[in-house]
Write an enzyme that holds these catalytic residues in place. Structure first.
Site, short mmCIF file in Angstrom:
data_model
loop_
_atom_site.label_atom_id
_atom_site.label_comp_id
_atom_site.label_asym_id
_atom_site.label_seq_id
_atom_site.Cartn_x
_atom_site.Cartn_y
_atom_site.Cartn_z
N LYS A 114 -34.56 -29.88 55.72
CA LYS A 114 -35.35 -31.12 55.75
C LYS A 114 -36.46 -31.09 54.74
CE LYS A 114 -34.51 -32.94 60.37
NZ LYS A 114 -35.11 -33.28 61.67
N LYS A 196 -21.97 -31.22 57.84
CA LYS A 196 -22.05 -31.84 59.16
C LYS A 196 -22.11 -33.37 59.02
CE LYS A 196 -26.16 -32.26 61.09
NZ LYS A 196 -27.34 -32.34 61.97
N LYS A 199 -26.31 -38.97 60.15
CA LYS A 199 -26.69 -40.36 59.90
C LYS A 199 -27.59 -40.50 58.69
CE LYS A 199 -29.65 -39.56 63.84
NZ LYS A 199 -29.64 -39.60 65.28
P1 AMP Z 1 -30.12 -35.57 66.45
O1 AMP Z 1 -29.46 -36.83 66.07
O2 AMP Z 1 -30.37 -34.67 65.30
O3 AMP Z 1 -31.31 -35.77 67.35
O4 AMP Z 1 -29.04 -34.80 67.32
C1 AMP Z 1 -28.83 -35.08 68.68
C2 AMP Z 1 -27.74 -34.19 69.23
O5 AMP Z 1 -26.51 -34.46 68.58
C3 AMP Z 1 -27.99 -32.69 69.02
O6 AMP Z 1 -27.57 -31.99 70.16
C4 AMP Z 1 -27.16 -32.37 67.84
O7 AMP Z 1 -26.77 -31.02 67.81
C5 AMP Z 1 -25.95 -33.27 68.05
N1 AMP Z 1 -25.29 -33.56 66.78
C6 AMP Z 1 -25.80 -34.23 65.71
N2 AMP Z 1 -24.91 -34.29 64.72
C7 AMP Z 1 -23.79 -33.66 65.15
C8 AMP Z 1 -22.51 -33.39 64.56
N3 AMP Z 1 -22.20 -33.80 63.36
N4 AMP Z 1 -21.62 -32.70 65.31
C9 AMP Z 1 -21.92 -32.29 66.56
N5 AMP Z 1 -23.10 -32.51 67.16
C10 AMP Z 1 -24.03 -33.19 66.47
#
Ligand code: AMP
Ligand code: TRP
Length: 333
Positions: A114, A196, A199
Site C-alpha cells: 500500500k 489477487k 477492487k
Molecule cells: P478487504 O476488502 O481488504 O477489507 O477484505 C475483506 C475480506 O475479504 C478479507 O478477509 C480479505 O482477506 C478477503 N479478500 C479480499 N480479497 C480477496 C481475494 N481476492 N480472495 C480471497 N479473499 C479476499
C-alpha cells in the site's frame, strides 16, 4: 451446554465488494453463523488509512452493511455494526500499539504494497493498521477469524501481540485462529491471475458482487487462461484456469477433481460459461436482497445501533480488564 465459540471478522467499506471478498470472507461469515457467536464489523476506521470522499465513504458503509444482510446474515444471531460506533476499538488499539514492535510492522507485506501504491500518503495509520485489526479481534475474545489468505500475516501479528500481552498480565486475551478457505482463500485477478483479485485494480480484472449478469459473463469470457485447452488444476503453470476452477468448485460445492472431470475436453468457452452461470446464480439472489435492504435506511439503522450497543457491552468489559491490568486508574465516567 458449552457456550458457543466466538467469531470476529470485518470488511473495509471501500468501493464495492468483489467475488474475492465473497468467496474468501463473506460466504464463510454466513456458513459459520449458526455454529458460532458472531461479531461482524464494517471496519470504517481502517478505511481512513487511504483518502476517502466523506459522502462516498458513508454510502459505502451502508452498501457493505446491506451486503452482509443480503448474504443472509441474521442480525438476531450475529452482531453487524460499524467499528467507529464502538470507541473501545480505537482505545485498545492505542494500548496494543505499545506492545507491538516497529520491526513487526515493518515486515507487513500489505503495508509495503500500500505504501508503494500511495507514495504521497504513507501515513501512520497505514503503518499501525494491523494493530487496530488486532484490537478488533482481541476486544471480543474471538476464537476464530474468517479471512482471505491475504490477511494471514495480520492475523499472526494479532496472535503474537495477544500472547505477548498475556505473558505479562495473565490470560487477558484469547489467542485467535484464522479460518481461511482451502479452496478460494485467494481469488485471483481475471486479467493477471498471478495477482489477487482486488477492487483497487481495473474493472475488467474483478467481478463486483453487484455486477449485472451480462457484465459478469463478459468479464469471465475474457478472463485470461492459456493455450493448452486443458482443464487441470495447476496454480503455478495454469493460474487462470486454476482460478476459474476454484471459483466453480466453491460456488457449486464440488471438488476440483469433479470440476476437471466435468469440463476437461469441453473447451474453455463452455467452461467459462459454466463458471459464469455459477457466479450469476449465486449473486443474483444476493443482489435482489441487497436492493431491498439498501433502500430501507430505517432498518439498517436499527440493526447497526442495536448491534453496536451489544458489541460495546462486550468491548467495555475487555477494555476495563485491560485498563486494570496495565495500571490505568479505574473510571466511573
Ligand atoms: P478487504 O476488502 O481488504 O477489507 O477484505 C475483506 C475480506 O475479504 C478479507 O478477509 C480479505 O482477506 C478477503 N479478500 C479480499 N480479497 C480477496 C481475494 N481476492 N480472495 C480471497 N479473499 C479476499
Ligand atoms: N484488514 C482486513 C482486510 O483488509 C479487514 C479487517 C479489519 C479485519 N479488522 C479485521 C478482518 C478483524 C478480520 C478481523 O481485509
Amino acid at each position: 451446554m458449552e457456550p458457543k465459540k466466538r467469531i470476529f471478522s470485518g470488511i473495509q467499506p471501500t468501493g464495492t465488494l468483489t467475488l474475492g471478498n465473497y468467496i474468501g470472507a463473506l460466504r464463510n461469515f454466513k456458513l459459520l453463523e449458526d455454529e458460532y457467536d458472531c461479531v461482524y464489523s464494517i471496519v470504517d476506521m481502517h478505511a481512513l488509512t487511504v483518502r476517502q470522499n466523506p459522502t462516498a465513504l458513508r454510502k459505502a458503509c451502508l452498501t457493505v452493511m446491506s451486503l452482509y444482510l443480503a448474504v443472509g446474515l441474521d442480525p438476531d444471531k450475529s452482531l453487524i455494526y460499524f467499528q467507529s460506533h464502538v470507541p473501545q476499538h480505537a482505545e485498545l488499539s492505542w494500548v496494543l500499539s505499545c506492545y507491538t514492535y516497529m520491526g513487526e510492522l515493518n515486515r507487513m507485506t500489505q503495508f509495503k504494497d500500500k505504501s508503494a501504491r500511495n507514495a504521497d500518503n504513507i501515513n501512520a495509520g497505514l503503518y499501525t493498521y494491523p494493530v487496530l485489526m488486532a484490537a478488533d479481534i482481541l476486544l471480543y475474545k474471538a476464537d476464530l477469524v474468517p479471512i482471505g489468505a491475504d490477511q494471514k500475516q495480520h492475523l499472526e501479528l494479532s496472535r503474537d501481540v495477544a500472547e505477548r500481552f498475556n505473558k505479562v498480565y495473565g490470560d487477558v486475551f484469547v489467542v485467535p485462529d484464522a479460518y481461511i478457505p482451502k479452496v478460494g482463500g485467494r481469488v485471483m485477478s481475471l486479467q493477471e491471475p498471478t495477482r489477487k483479485m482486488s477492487k483497487s485494480d481495473p474493472e475488467d480484472t474483478y467481478i463486483a458482487m453487484l455486477d449485472e449478469p451480462s457484465a459478469i459473463r463478459k468479464k469471465l469470457r475474457r478472463a485470461v487462461t492459456d493455450s493448452e485447452n486443458a482443464i487441470r488444476f495447476a496454480p503455478e503453470n495454469k493460474p487462470g484456469v486454476s482460478n476459474l476452477m476454484s471459483i466453480l468448485s466453491t460456488l457449486r460445492g464440488i471438488t476440483l477433481d469433479e470440476v476437471a472431470s466435468l469440463y476437461d475436453g469441453k473447451g474453455y468457452g463452455v467452461f467459462k460459461d459454466a463458471v459464469a452461470d455459477a457466479v450469476i446464480e449465486t449473486l443474483a439472489p444476493i443482489q435482489e436482497r441487497f436492493r431491498r435492504f439498501n433502500s430501507d435506511k430505517a432498518y439498517l439503522e436499527e440493526v447497526m445501533t442495536h448491534s453496536a450497543r451489544r458489541a460495546e457491552a462486550i468491548a467495555a468489559k475487555t477494555m476495563a480488564k485491560v485498563r486494570r491490568k496495565v495500571g490505568l486508574a479505574a473510571t466511573r465516567l
